[in-house]
Design a protein around this motif. Structure first.
Motif, PDB file in Angstrom:
ATOM      1  N   ALA A 139     -13.472  56.818  56.834  1.00  0.00           N
ATOM      2  CA  ALA A 139     -13.218  57.944  56.678  1.00  0.00           C
ATOM      3  C   ALA A 139     -12.552  59.346  57.365  1.00  0.00           C
ATOM      4  O   ALA A 139     -11.576  59.891  57.604  1.00  0.00           O
ATOM      5  CB  ALA A 139     -14.001  58.594  54.934  1.00  0.00           C
ATOM      6  N   ASP A 140     -14.613  59.450  58.270  1.00  0.00           N
ATOM      7  CA  ASP A 140     -13.990  61.184  59.228  1.00  0.00           C
ATOM      8  C   ASP A 140     -12.725  60.116  60.143  1.00  0.00           C
ATOM      9  O   ASP A 140     -12.096  61.076  61.081  1.00  0.00           O
ATOM     10  CB  ASP A 140     -15.510  60.347  59.827  1.00  0.00           C
ATOM     11  CG  ASP A 140     -16.247  61.616  59.068  1.00  0.00           C
ATOM     12  OD1 ASP A 140     -16.048  62.321  58.012  1.00  0.00           O
ATOM     13  OD2 ASP A 140     -17.212  61.268  59.804  1.00  0.00           O
ATOM     14  N   HIS A 164     -15.024  51.776  47.684  1.00  0.00           N
ATOM     15  CA  HIS A 164     -13.340  52.398  47.361  1.00  0.00           C
ATOM     16  C   HIS A 164     -13.780  54.258  46.700  1.00  0.00           C
ATOM     17  O   HIS A 164     -12.705  54.917  46.401  1.00  0.00           O
ATOM     18  CB  HIS A 164     -12.738  51.643  46.652  1.00  0.00           C
ATOM     19  CG  HIS A 164     -11.743  51.980  45.783  1.00  0.00           C
ATOM     20  ND1 HIS A 164     -10.505  51.748  47.152  1.00  0.00           N
ATOM     21  CD2 HIS A 164     -10.659  52.697  44.515  1.00  0.00           C
ATOM     22  CE1 HIS A 164      -9.484  52.054  46.202  1.00  0.00           C
ATOM     23  NE2 HIS A 164      -9.147  52.531  45.215  1.00  0.00           N
ATOM     24  N   VAL A 166     -15.891  56.001  47.654  1.00  0.00           N
ATOM     25  CA  VAL A 166     -15.768  56.878  49.291  1.00  0.00           C
ATOM     26  C   VAL A 166     -14.797  57.805  49.250  1.00  0.00           C
ATOM     27  O   VAL A 166     -14.511  59.051  50.136  1.00  0.00           O
ATOM     28  CB  VAL A 166     -16.921  56.102  49.934  1.00  0.00           C
ATOM     29  CG1 VAL A 166     -16.630  57.408  50.795  1.00  0.00           C
ATOM     30  CG2 VAL A 166     -18.322  56.542  49.065  1.00  0.00           C
ATOM     31  N   HIS A 167     -13.910  56.180  50.066  1.00  0.00           N
ATOM     32  CA  HIS A 167     -12.878  56.502  50.233  1.00  0.00           C
ATOM     33  C   HIS A 167     -11.918  55.319  49.764  1.00  0.00           C
ATOM     34  O   HIS A 167     -12.310  54.119  49.953  1.00  0.00           O
ATOM     35  CB  HIS A 167     -12.715  56.203  51.639  1.00  0.00           C
ATOM     36  CG  HIS A 167     -11.157  57.242  52.559  1.00  0.00           C
ATOM     37  ND1 HIS A 167     -10.035  55.947  52.897  1.00  0.00           N
ATOM     38  CD2 HIS A 167     -10.618  58.009  52.530  1.00  0.00           C
ATOM     39  CE1 HIS A 167      -9.067  56.358  53.279  1.00  0.00           C
ATOM     40  NE2 HIS A 167      -9.362  58.073  53.311  1.00  0.00           N
ATOM     41  N   THR A 168     -10.348  55.633  49.788  1.00  0.00           N
ATOM     42  CA  THR A 168      -9.142  54.591  49.304  1.00  0.00           C
ATOM     43  C   THR A 168      -9.583  53.266  50.457  1.00  0.00           C
ATOM     44  O   THR A 168      -9.192  53.143  51.798  1.00  0.00           O
ATOM     45  CB  THR A 168      -7.820  54.562  49.127  1.00  0.00           C
ATOM     46  OG1 THR A 168      -7.628  55.701  48.512  1.00  0.00           O
ATOM     47  CG2 THR A 168      -7.336  53.608  48.576  1.00  0.00           C
TER      48      THR A 168
END
Length: 335
Positions: A139-140, A164, A166-168
């Motif tokens: 994600a970062d 998913h 945490v982030h798409t």
């Protein structure tokens, strides 16, 4: 030439991509960089807009090959690469720590000669690092503009759900073909429920479904020599089963590879196979599958030939299977 397109999250790609590993490792003889570059550019000329590589392939060679051969055409294709599996100081590593993911990405950007990777996968699950921590690093990288979308490779439905959250996740890549049906256990349903595209690698089963394997006298370095279903009596039994599939393809006036890819494409519009090849002729054969209208009865007949666990022998030897998170089939053989 324009091919039919499909979507993987925010990415619009040709209905078939190109898995680039064969140009750097696993299936000798490995072509020269000149021949590899010629094949990559031919793929783009033929309408393929999705190229798949990884840090692991050839210890960075594959990414360097793409960087030198096609980055002058960067606007013509979606670029996918992978982290977590890597080669560090000459040794293959499996490392999902955030700092390692970011270091692998930085090195990949340099080798690829680009500022951004469109789709960046975690190549395998590092069971020593919570998936949430690894996803945080991914994600970062999205927030920093170094990657556009996140993918996962050979991971289970449970792991996909956790990641998913945490982030798409835009795409999941796993081995999937007429003879490897593990994603049907739970992964495909999970991907569809969450709106995640699916990318099958080895769609012609490492040559079994393209008449590319007729014996087990492989060249030194061929990964199939270490795969139980590709050697000895197990291979002989599997080739007997596949003979009926080859006949079915011929009766439909198509090649086995085209029927194998056509079957995958028929499983859903969210599926984008990525066959790999060293041969331009085989590449053209694979690409043609995207425009062939197979009769539904032929697709059904192909599927019926290979119920789950149709092949004899494990998919991987034990050390490689230990890195696979994707669900096992009922009664699946392990090495």
């Amino acid at each position: 030439m324009a091919l039919p397109t499909r979507t993987l999250g925010p990415l619009k790609v040709s209905a078939i991509g190109l898995g680039c590993m064969n140009l750097s490792q696993a299936y000798p003889p490995i072509p020269s960089d000149e021949d590899g570059g010629r094949l990559l550019n031919h793929a783009l000329d033929a309408g393929v807009t999705f190229l798949d590589t990884a840090a692991l392939y050839g210890d960075g060679h594959n990414e360097r090959l793409l960087g030198s051969a096609v980055m002058h055409r960067r606007g013509e294709f979606t670029l996918a690469s992978k982290c977590v599996l890597d080669v560090v100081d000459g040794k293959r590593t499996l490392d999902g720590r955030p700092e390692r993911i970011k270091a692998t990405c930085e090195a990949a950007l340099t080798r690829l000669r680009t500022d951004v990777i469109d789709l960046y996968y975690m190549h395998r699950l590092d069971r020593n690092v919570p998936i949430e921590e690894s996803m945080g690093a991914m994600a970062d990288l999205v927030a920093e503009g170094k990657i556009r979308a996140i993918g996962l490779s050979e991971m289970s439905a449970t792991t996909i759900e956790r990641a998913h959250a945490v982030h798409t996740v835009s795409a999941v890549q796993s081995e999937y073909s007429l003879v490897v049906r593990n994603p049907e256990v739970a992964v495909l349903e999970t991907c569809r429920r969450l709106g995640i595209g699916f990318v099958p690698f080895s769609p012609v089963a490492r040559g079994l479904l393209s008449e590319g394997v007729t014996h087990d006298r492989y060249e030194q370095g061929d990964i199939r020599a270490a795969m139980p279903r590709f050697v000895g009596e197990k291979l002989a039994e599997n080739l007997d089963r596949i003979a009926a599939f080859n006949r079915l393809a011929r009766e439909a006036d198509r090649t086995p590879a085209q029927l194998a890819i056509g079957w995958l494409l028929a499983q859903g519009d969210d599926i984008v196979p990525i066959p790999g090849t060293r041969s331009i002729a085989h590449l053209d054969e694979d690409i043609a599958a995207t425009t062939i209208a197979f009769d539904s009865s032929v697709i059904a007949a192909a599927g019926a030939l290979f119920p789950p666990n149709a092949l004899t022998g494990a998919r991987y030897a034990a050390p490689m299977q230990a890195q696979i998170d994707t669900e096992l089939l009922a009664h699946e053989e392990l090495a």
